[in-house]
Design an enzyme around this catalytic site. Structure first.
Site: not given
Ligand code: ZN
Length: 374
Positions: A184, A266, A349
């Site tokens: 993350d 991501e 997170d």
């Protein structure tokens, strides 16, 4: 997989004078070509060669350097054109100008490397210069000897002479991952893995904050020394950010390789939009820094055959990584995740990174089912 190796040159005073003269002449020539391109509206390499080759020769540039100057100019215009198209900048109002010490590319005919001896031989306006010393680490030397390819850039920056070489490493076959390590990305923590490893952005954010304050104070003073100071600080900041990104990517890739996992990141396409929502922190975040980190992870992973997937990050911060329940209230405060359905609690997170990991598993399975069917 391509990456760059930057080495510092240690010229003698006479060699330094020749390098400085060469860079100055090449950039003078680049400005001339840029002016011709602008006036005649010719931005293609071949056309520009027809228009400016004679003048470049008259300036004392031989064929190879002249071609590199022309290519440098057409590349610069192409970059601007692409940025305008992507709405990252306004169209040019005047020709592109090159600083007297702007980087200059050299190909193998104009620059040869003697890696073992740690010297280069380079074309200069004063003739071929041999035995120019450089310094690099053993790892860099191995990369240069085995994988250096194409052009290298000569740069004079902050009083240092540097060569930036491109290396091209053949990709290792990707190992079929047993599982995925989710990562993350964020501001308070630059990167957090699903294993709970957090890479804090505290130090980097402090540096950025300090520089922003300095910029605010000095912006009113348009003095030369103020501008110089700001420029030096900005460079130092980006060098620092680069080091941080190298360290983080190295640790993430090593951990994934050691445990036979792939890496799930991501998809950064949406990061600008996502960040726009969080105004106070917006300035702290440079989306290019995330792109750089993503790039470092990708090339370090490719060298070790570690799979990398990019997943849709939507709701990864609000969904429970244990039961899948999605709720804004799952985030009682910024750093904390506590599921309102099953009671699972974790650092926010880390929870997001685990969601990214499970999406990585799913995406990998889907894309490989397609491979098998093909
Ligand atoms: Zn839950």
């Amino acid at each position: 997989m391509k990456f760059v190796v930057q080495v510092r040159l240690f010229p003698t005073p006479a060699q330094e004078a020749a390098l400085a003269d060469t860079l100055r002449l090449c950039n003078e020539a680049a400005n001339l070509v840029s002016g011709v391109a602008w006036e005649t509206k010719t931005f293609r390499n071949y056309d520009l060669r027809v228009h400016s080759y004679g003048e470049l020769k008259a300036m004392g540039l031989s064929a190879q350097p002249a071609q590199h100057v022309i290519k440098k100019v057409t590349d610069a215009y192409a970059t601007v054109k692409a940025q305008v198209r992507a709405r990252l900048r306004k169209p040019l109002a005047k020709p592109i100008a090159f600083r007297p010490d702007a980087a200059q590319p050299f190909d193998d005919r104009c620059l040869s490397w003697q890696v073992e001896a740690r010297t280069v031989s380079i074309w200069t306006t004063g003739g071929r210069m041999k035995g120019l010393r450089f310094a690099c680490s053993d790892g860099q030397a191995r990369a240069l000897a085995a994988y250096r390819k194409g052009e290298s850039d000569l740069i004079h920056r902050d009083g240092m002479w540097l060569l930036i070489a491109t290396c091209d490493v053949p990709d290792v076959d990707v190992t079929e991952p047993d599982a995925f390590l989710g990562v993350d990305l964020g501001i308070a923590n630059i990167a957090t893995t699903g294993d709970g490893e957090r890479h804090s952005g505290k130090h980097l954010n402090a540096v950025r904050h300090r520089n922003r304050e300095l910029r605010r104070r000095l912006q009113s003073k348009q003095t030369k020394s103020a501008k110089r100071l700001l420029k030096a600080r900005r460079r130092k900041e980006s060098r620092f950010a680069r080091d941080v990104n190298h360290r983080i990517s190295k640790s993430i890739v090593a951990e994934a390789a050691r445990t036979g996992r792939g890496i799930a990141l991501e998809d950064l396409q949406g990061i600008r939009e996502r960040v726009r929502l969080r105004k106070p922190q917006r300035v702290t975040l440079h989306s290019w820094s995330f792109h750089q980190l993503g790039g470092f992870i990708a090339y370090k992973a490719a060298r070790r055959g570690v799979a990398v997937v990019h997943v849709d990050p939507a709701y990864t911060s609000q969904a429970c990584s244990s039961c899948g329940h999605v709720d804004k209230k799952n985030r009682p405060y910024q750093a904390r995740f506590a599921c309102t359905s099953c009671g699972f609690a974790e650092h926010a997170d880390v929870n997001a990174a685990r969601n990214i990991a499970s999406r990585g598993v799913a995406d990998w399975a889907v894309s490989h089912a397609a491979d098998d069917a093909a």
